[in-house]
Design a protein around this motif. Sequence first.
Motif, mmCIF file in Angstrom:
data_model
loop_
_atom_site.group_PDB
_atom_site.id
_atom_site.type_symbol
_atom_site.label_atom_id
_atom_site.label_comp_id
_atom_site.label_asym_id
_atom_site.label_seq_id
_atom_site.Cartn_x
_atom_site.Cartn_y
_atom_site.Cartn_z
ATOM 1 N N LYS A 119 15.646 2.425 -0.764
ATOM 2 C CA LYS A 119 14.993 1.176 0.042
ATOM 3 C C LYS A 119 14.032 0.835 -0.875
ATOM 4 N N THR A 120 13.053 1.659 -1.531
ATOM 5 C CA THR A 120 11.958 1.331 -2.196
ATOM 6 C C THR A 120 12.123 0.282 -3.212
ATOM 7 N N CYS A 123 13.590 -3.405 -1.978
ATOM 8 C CA CYS A 123 12.499 -4.111 -1.330
ATOM 9 C C CYS A 123 11.688 -4.980 -2.657
ATOM 10 N N THR A 124 11.686 -4.305 -3.686
ATOM 11 C CA THR A 124 11.083 -5.201 -4.815
ATOM 12 C C THR A 124 11.707 -6.322 -5.032
ATOM 13 N N THR A 141 4.909 -0.709 5.728
ATOM 14 C CA THR A 141 5.579 0.704 5.642
ATOM 15 C C THR A 141 5.299 1.397 7.033
ATOM 16 N N LEU A 146 2.770 6.349 2.311
ATOM 17 C CA LEU A 146 4.031 5.584 1.865
ATOM 18 C C LEU A 146 3.588 4.182 1.482
ATOM 19 N N ARG A 149 1.703 5.108 -1.981
ATOM 20 C CA ARG A 149 2.622 5.665 -2.935
ATOM 21 C C ARG A 149 3.499 4.396 -3.437
ATOM 22 N N ASP A 150 4.006 3.791 -2.497
ATOM 23 C CA ASP A 150 4.961 2.409 -2.988
ATOM 24 C C ASP A 150 4.142 1.389 -3.719
ATOM 25 N N TRP A 153 3.535 3.069 -7.214
ATOM 26 C CA TRP A 153 4.971 3.277 -7.953
ATOM 27 C C TRP A 153 5.584 2.011 -8.225
ATOM 28 N N MET A 154 5.724 0.968 -7.338
ATOM 29 C CA MET A 154 6.473 -0.151 -7.339
ATOM 30 C C MET A 154 5.266 -1.302 -8.169
ATOM 31 N N TYR A 187 0.582 -3.966 -0.004
ATOM 32 C CA TYR A 187 1.267 -2.751 0.987
ATOM 33 C C TYR A 187 0.251 -2.420 2.070
#
Length: 190
Positions: A119-120, A123-124, A141, A146, A149-150, A153-154, A187
């Motif tokens: 899912k992560t 989303c990108t 989120t 999350l 993190r996202d 990470w992303m 985010y």
Amino acid sequence: VINKILGDTNAKAIRKIEPLVGKINEIEKGYQEAIKDHESILAKTEEFKKRIKDGESVDDILPEAFALVKTACRHLVGKKWNVRGKEIEWNMIPYDVQLIGGVVLHQGNISEMKTGEGKTLVCTLAVYLNALTEKGVFVVTVNEYLAQRDAEWMGGLYNYLGLSAGVSVHGMSHEEKKKNYGCDITYGTN
């Protein structure tokens, strides 16, 4: 019984998206040959932004934009950066089902996926496409962990694509929040 008579609406929707996925993959094959470095990725992002300013819609450039995200993911495989204090290694390239999920999200629909199905990453695709409008994109989120993190990470992927990513969580100063809301992608929590 109703699905047997009328057909499954989800299956019909996916069948409509499948040719678009084929087009994305075809463009991405060309990008593998033509876009060999980070500068080429950045130039393509700027080209997309200009095309949108010149009147093309995000729907017009969706196949190319999704293909560029997939290409960027391919470039990043094996690269490392810190996420929540731990070094991670990028190892994701969107599968066809994830491309379908990205289209579904962009269309404003719900893409239900189980834990571990990506899912992560899905989303990108929609986030990158819509961030090209330069109006800011907000990703919501369910909790602050999350969101943080996202964003980290992303954020590595978004930065590689030439976009900025930030996060807004409880306890940030007004200045920190303002800076993060000024990013291309922010985010936060619900």
